[in-house]
Scaffold this motif. Structure first.
Motif, PDB file in Angstrom:
ATOM      1  N   ASP A  11       0.832  -1.210   0.000  1.00 18.34           N
ATOM      2  CA  ASP A  11       0.000   0.000   0.000  1.00 18.34           C
ATOM      3  C   ASP A  11       0.861   1.253   0.000  1.00 18.34           C
ATOM      4  OD1 ASP A  11      -2.671  -1.144   0.176  1.00 18.34           O
ATOM      5  OD2 ASP A  11      -1.961  -1.930   2.091  1.00 18.34           O
ATOM      6  N   GLN A  12       1.917   1.212   0.831  1.00 18.23           N
ATOM      7  CA  GLN A  12       2.826   2.360   0.866  1.00 18.23           C
ATOM      8  C   GLN A  12       3.464   2.592  -0.494  1.00 18.23           C
ATOM      9  OE1 GLN A  12       4.750   0.869   4.518  1.00 18.23           O
ATOM     10  NE2 GLN A  12       5.342   2.985   4.851  1.00 18.23           N
ATOM     11  N   VAL A  13       3.928   1.475  -1.104  1.00 19.48           N
ATOM     12  CA  VAL A  13       4.579   1.609  -2.410  1.00 19.48           C
ATOM     13  C   VAL A  13       3.597   2.156  -3.436  1.00 19.48           C
ATOM     14  CG1 VAL A  13       5.610   0.313  -4.305  1.00 19.48           C
ATOM     15  CG2 VAL A  13       6.333  -0.112  -1.987  1.00 19.48           C
ATOM     16  N   ALA A  14       2.335   1.665  -3.367  1.00 20.39           N
ATOM     17  CA  ALA A  14       1.326   2.151  -4.305  1.00 20.39           C
ATOM     18  C   ALA A  14       1.141   3.656  -4.149  1.00 20.39           C
ATOM     19  CB  ALA A  14       0.012   1.424  -4.068  1.00 20.39           C
ATOM     20  N   SER A  15       1.062   4.113  -2.904  1.00 19.32           N
ATOM     21  CA  SER A  15       0.859   5.559  -2.715  1.00 19.32           C
ATOM     22  C   SER A  15       2.089   6.344  -3.151  1.00 19.32           C
ATOM     23  CB  SER A  15       0.495   5.843  -1.256  1.00 19.32           C
ATOM     24  OG  SER A  15       1.644   6.101  -0.517  1.00 19.32           O
ATOM     25  N   ILE A  16       3.268   5.736  -2.985  1.00 19.09           N
ATOM     26  CA  ILE A  16       4.489   6.410  -3.460  1.00 19.09           C
ATOM     27  C   ILE A  16       4.444   6.590  -4.968  1.00 19.09           C
ATOM     28  CG2 ILE A  16       6.952   6.027  -3.872  1.00 19.09           C
ATOM     29  CD1 ILE A  16       6.945   4.683  -1.045  1.00 19.09           C
ATOM     30  N   ILE A  17       4.013   5.512  -5.664  1.00 17.34           N
ATOM     31  CA  ILE A  17       3.993   5.589  -7.137  1.00 17.34           C
ATOM     32  C   ILE A  17       2.921   6.579  -7.592  1.00 17.34           C
ATOM     33  CG2 ILE A  17       3.565   4.287  -9.233  1.00 17.34           C
ATOM     34  CD1 ILE A  17       4.688   1.852  -7.788  1.00 17.34           C
ATOM     35  N   ILE A  18       1.745   6.495  -6.941  1.00 19.79           N
ATOM     36  CA  ILE A  18       0.638   7.350  -7.385  1.00 19.79           C
ATOM     37  C   ILE A  18       0.961   8.820  -7.121  1.00 19.79           C
ATOM     38  CG2 ILE A  18      -1.771   7.926  -6.940  1.00 19.79           C
ATOM     39  CD1 ILE A  18      -2.150   4.893  -6.395  1.00 19.79           C
ATOM     40  N   ASN A  19       1.544   9.084  -5.974  1.00 18.31           N
ATOM     41  CA  ASN A  19       1.874  10.474  -5.655  1.00 18.31           C
ATOM     42  C   ASN A  19       3.169  10.934  -6.306  1.00 18.31           C
ATOM     43  OD1 ASN A  19      -0.363  10.767  -3.993  1.00 18.31           O
ATOM     44  ND2 ASN A  19       0.719   9.816  -2.284  1.00 18.31           N
ATOM     45  N   GLN A  20       3.806  10.041  -7.031  1.00 13.68           N
ATOM     46  CA  GLN A  20       5.064  10.342  -7.725  1.00 13.68           C
ATOM     47  C   GLN A  20       6.108  10.934  -6.775  1.00 13.68           C
ATOM     48  OE1 GLN A  20       3.660  12.766 -10.960  1.00 13.68           O
ATOM     49  NE2 GLN A  20       3.489  10.972 -12.255  1.00 13.68           N
ATOM     50  N   ASP A  21       6.258  10.253  -5.637  1.00 16.84           N
ATOM     51  CA  ASP A  21       7.238  10.690  -4.631  1.00 16.84           C
ATOM     52  C   ASP A  21       8.641  10.570  -5.214  1.00 16.84           C
ATOM     53  OD1 ASP A  21       8.829  11.083  -2.452  1.00 16.84           O
ATOM     54  OD2 ASP A  21       7.486  10.049  -1.078  1.00 16.84           O
ATOM     55  N   PRO A  22       9.372  11.693  -5.347  1.00 19.13           N
ATOM     56  CA  PRO A  22      10.682  11.623  -6.011  1.00 19.13           C
ATOM     57  C   PRO A  22      11.784  11.077  -5.122  1.00 19.13           C
ATOM     58  CG  PRO A  22      10.233  13.855  -5.346  1.00 19.13           C
ATOM     59  CD  PRO A  22       9.038  13.048  -4.918  1.00 19.13           C
ATOM     60  N   SER A  23      11.491  10.856  -3.843  1.00 17.81           N
ATOM     61  CA  SER A  23      12.586  10.448  -2.953  1.00 17.81           C
ATOM     62  C   SER A  23      12.748   8.929  -2.909  1.00 17.81           C
ATOM     63  CB  SER A  23      12.341  10.995  -1.555  1.00 17.81           C
ATOM     64  OG  SER A  23      11.185  10.432  -1.027  1.00 17.81           O
ATOM     65  N   SER A  39      12.087 -11.456 -16.531  1.00 14.14           N
ATOM     66  CA  SER A  39      10.884 -11.171 -15.744  1.00 14.14           C
ATOM     67  C   SER A  39      10.640  -9.671 -15.661  1.00 14.14           C
ATOM     68  CB  SER A  39      11.007 -11.719 -14.330  1.00 14.14           C
ATOM     69  OG  SER A  39      11.955 -12.720 -14.257  1.00 14.14           O
ATOM     70  N   TYR A  40      11.728  -8.935 -15.631  1.00 11.60           N
ATOM     71  CA  TYR A  40      11.583  -7.480 -15.570  1.00 11.60           C
ATOM     72  C   TYR A  40      10.885  -6.968 -16.823  1.00 11.60           C
ATOM     73  CZ  TYR A  40      13.011  -2.566 -15.723  1.00 11.60           C
ATOM     74  OH  TYR A  40      13.024  -1.201 -15.815  1.00 11.60           O
ATOM     75  N   ASN A  41      11.279  -7.525 -17.980  1.00 11.18           N
ATOM     76  CA  ASN A  41      10.662  -7.072 -19.231  1.00 11.18           C
ATOM     77  C   ASN A  41       9.196  -7.477 -19.312  1.00 11.18           C
ATOM     78  OD1 ASN A  41      12.961  -5.837 -20.106  1.00 11.18           O
ATOM     79  ND2 ASN A  41      13.734  -7.670 -21.122  1.00 11.18           N
ATOM     80  N   LYS A  42       8.857  -8.629 -18.698  1.00 15.28           N
ATOM     81  CA  LYS A  42       7.462  -9.077 -18.714  1.00 15.28           C
ATOM     82  C   LYS A  42       6.593  -8.132 -17.900  1.00 15.28           C
ATOM     83  CE  LYS A  42       7.595 -14.023 -19.437  1.00 15.28           C
ATOM     84  NZ  LYS A  42       7.798 -15.248 -18.657  1.00 15.28           N
ATOM     85  N   TYR A  43       6.972  -7.942 -16.661  1.00 15.96           N
ATOM     86  CA  TYR A  43       6.192  -7.045 -15.820  1.00 15.96           C
ATOM     87  C   TYR A  43       7.085  -6.491 -14.714  1.00 15.96           C
ATOM     88  CZ  TYR A  43       2.844  -5.069 -12.652  1.00 15.96           C
ATOM     89  OH  TYR A  43       2.166  -4.185 -11.865  1.00 15.96           O
ATOM     90  N   SER A  44       6.911  -5.227 -14.428  1.00 13.54           N
ATOM     91  CA  SER A  44       7.598  -4.658 -13.275  1.00 13.54           C
ATOM     92  C   SER A  44       6.787  -3.468 -12.799  1.00 13.54           C
ATOM     93  CB  SER A  44       9.009  -4.248 -13.654  1.00 13.54           C
ATOM     94  OG  SER A  44       9.708  -3.906 -12.481  1.00 13.54           O
ATOM     95  N   LEU A  45       7.171  -2.943 -11.667  1.00 12.68           N
ATOM     96  CA  LEU A  45       6.475  -1.749 -11.190  1.00 12.68           C
ATOM     97  C   LEU A  45       6.869  -0.565 -12.062  1.00 12.68           C
ATOM     98  CD1 LEU A  45       6.839  -2.108  -7.329  1.00 12.68           C
ATOM     99  CD2 LEU A  45       5.050  -2.927  -8.828  1.00 12.68           C
ATOM    100  N   PRO A  46       6.001   0.418 -12.179  1.00 17.13           N
ATOM    101  CA  PRO A  46       6.332   1.580 -13.013  1.00 17.13           C
ATOM    102  C   PRO A  46       7.591   2.287 -12.507  1.00 17.13           C
ATOM    103  CG  PRO A  46       4.143   1.822 -12.035  1.00 17.13           C
ATOM    104  CD  PRO A  46       4.647   0.499 -11.633  1.00 17.13           C
ATOM    105  N   ASN A  47       8.434   2.695 -13.435  1.00 22.01           N
ATOM    106  CA  ASN A  47       9.669   3.442 -13.146  1.00 22.01           C
ATOM    107  C   ASN A  47      10.686   2.661 -12.323  1.00 22.01           C
ATOM    108  OD1 ASN A  47       8.663   5.635 -14.484  1.00 22.01           O
ATOM    109  ND2 ASN A  47       7.761   6.509 -12.636  1.00 22.01           N
ATOM    110  N   ALA A  48      10.568   1.334 -12.310  1.00 22.05           N
ATOM    111  CA  ALA A  48      11.543   0.547 -11.554  1.00 22.05           C
ATOM    112  C   ALA A  48      12.814   0.371 -12.370  1.00 22.05           C
ATOM    113  CB  ALA A  48      10.962  -0.811 -11.209  1.00 22.05           C
ATOM    114  N   VAL A  49      13.936   0.245 -11.649  1.00 17.78           N
ATOM    115  CA  VAL A  49      15.230   0.002 -12.290  1.00 17.78           C
ATOM    116  C   VAL A  49      15.553  -1.468 -12.103  1.00 17.78           C
ATOM    117  CG1 VAL A  49      17.668   0.618 -12.294  1.00 17.78           C
ATOM    118  CG2 VAL A  49      15.969   2.323 -11.673  1.00 17.78           C
ATOM    119  N   ASN A  50      16.063  -2.100 -13.141  1.00 20.55           N
ATOM    120  CA  ASN A  50      16.370  -3.525 -13.046  1.00 20.55           C
ATOM    121  C   ASN A  50      17.837  -3.726 -12.710  1.00 20.55           C
ATOM    122  OD1 ASN A  50      16.779  -6.283 -15.237  1.00 20.55           O
ATOM    123  ND2 ASN A  50      15.924  -6.328 -13.211  1.00 20.55           N
TER     124      ASN A  50
END
Lengths: 221, 196
Positions: free
Chosen positions: A59-71, A82-93
């Motif tokens: 839930d915390q991570v979801a709110s971080i992504i939705i609020n576009q927390d830059p920190s 697996s990263y190419n198949k699916y990953s969280l938005p803006n994640a670094v592999n």
């Protein structure tokens, strides 16, 4: 007699001191070497491992992504496929095997961002976390339950049954809203749209009703 | 006070008291071993007394060997120790000025204060000179600043610069020290004896 003997011995006192110096410094060279721990002490590492503070909830991570927390910096430690198949938005592999590469150190060993490590569950991410934590990297978090838990809670949240507390319903609605943000479409959403379309379709026939004009007062007293 | 105060073994308030006690003891040892005499200090440059070289070289060696042994045994974590940062040209030029002052005045800053304490007039003049130097430096700080803060090399040590194994470095360094002691003794015997 004693003095003379003492003088004889003390003539060599500098020589003896020099020998002592060479001996102890040479001893340092000859001492058996052992591998020194890089980073934090093992006791500290153990106490860090036991503590659940490193976990961050979905839930915390979801709110971080939705609020576009830059920190926050999201790091996917699974392999590239697996990263190419699916990953969280803006994640670094950074796959686990490349974790200690020079290129990935810039992401992990810094003070500016909070790093969230995640994998399919939290085991691979925990391994990455331990490796980094031992090297004394700061601000590392682990996504609890990993991507599987992400699916179960955010993408596909379980609907609370009727006998559950109001809090669960609230949680469900926030999760549902979050999942909508990540592109999940719910049936009722679609239905609602249909309803809207239907509502627009029928034209209202406006029948003008003529108002009767008030008759001017006639006569009177 | 190294690991004792930050870890709360000795309370923070004792910090300056311990510093004063150590200072008094240090001054006492300096004075009683003759280091408040400018003739003894300048002797290194003229070759009739190498006590300064021997004392400071031995002190550095003893400290170094002791720290390495303590690090080996796990009592001290050497990576946590403070390493003085290197400002290359500032250090070189400052060292030259300090050396000139040393040979001209016969004191280093520490021993000059020690000599002031026993009432030596040349030391009092010397300390006034230090104060004037400090004043000039602070007034012209803007001018000196690029030198003072430039040529920064970080907290490097000789082991980093030469890339030698630290233990071998200690060993070689102590050999150099002993050679220096022998050589200085050799020079001292060659030069004319001076009584002071």
């Amino acid at each position: 007699m004693v003095n003379r003997k003492f003088a004889k011995v003390s003539r060599f006192r500098y020589f003896a001191l020099a020998c002592l110096l060479i001996l102890i410094s040479g001893g340092l060279v000859l001492l058996p070497k052992y591998q020194k721990h890089e980073g934090i002490k093992s006791e500290e590492l153990l106490s860090n491992v036991i503590s659940p503070e490193r976990y961050i909830s979905t839930d915390q991570v979801a709110s971080i992504i939705i609020n576009q927390d830059p920190s926050y910096l999201l790091i996917d430690v699974r392999d590239e496929e697996s990263y190419n198949k699916y990953s969280l938005p803006n994640a670094v592999n950074i796959p686990l095997k490349n974790l200690l590469d020079e290129n990935s150190e810039a992401y992990l060993n810094q003070d500016e961002y909070d790093v969230v490590l995640f994998s399919n569950d939290n085991f691979t991410a925990d391994q990455a976390w331990i490796l980094c934590n031992r090297l004394d990297y700061k601000n590392l978090r682990v996504l609890e339950g990993g991507i599987n838990n992400w699916f179960n809670t955010i993408i596909n949240p379980a609907k609370p049954t009727e006998n559950m507390a109001a809090m669960d319903f609230e949680l469900y609605s926030t999760r549902k809203a979050a999942s909508m943000f990540f592109g999940v479409v719910y049936p009722e959403q679609v239905k609602k749209q249909q309803v809207v379309v239907k509502k627009v379709a029928p034209k209202k026939v406006v029948v003008p009703v003529k108002k009767k004009k008030k008759m001017p007062a006639e006569g009177g007293c | 006070m190294g690991p004792l105060i930050p870890n709360g073994i000795i309370p923070e308030e004792w910090n300056s008291i311990i510093a004063i006690l150590i200072g008094i003891f240090f001054g006492f040892v300096l004075e009683s071993s003759g280091f408040s005499s400018s003739r003894k200090l300048a002797g290194v440059f003229y070759g009739y007394d190498f006590a300064v070289l021997k004392v400071f070289f031995t002190a550095a060696l003893v400290a170094m060997i002791g720290i390495f042994y303590m690090d080996y045994l796990g009592y001290v974590d050497m990576t946590q120790l403070y390493v003085h940062p290197t400002y290359l040209w500032g250090a070189i030029i400052g060292g030259v000025i300090m050396g000139l002052g040393f040979v001209a005045g016969g004191f280093c800053p520490g021993t000059s204060l020690c000599a002031v304490a026993i009432g030596k007039i040349d030391a009092i003049v010397y300390v006034i000179g230090i104060m004037i130097g400090v004043f000039i430096f602070s007034e012209l700080f803007d001018f000196f600043q690029p030198l003072y803060e430039g040529y920064f090399y970080g907290n490097i040590t000789l082991m980093d610069t030469f890339g030698v194994d630290p233990y071998w470095f200690v060993f070689i360094f102590s050999l150099i020290a002993i050679l220096a002691f022998v050589f200085s003794d050799f020079i001292r015997k060659k030069t004319k004896k001076i009584f002071y």
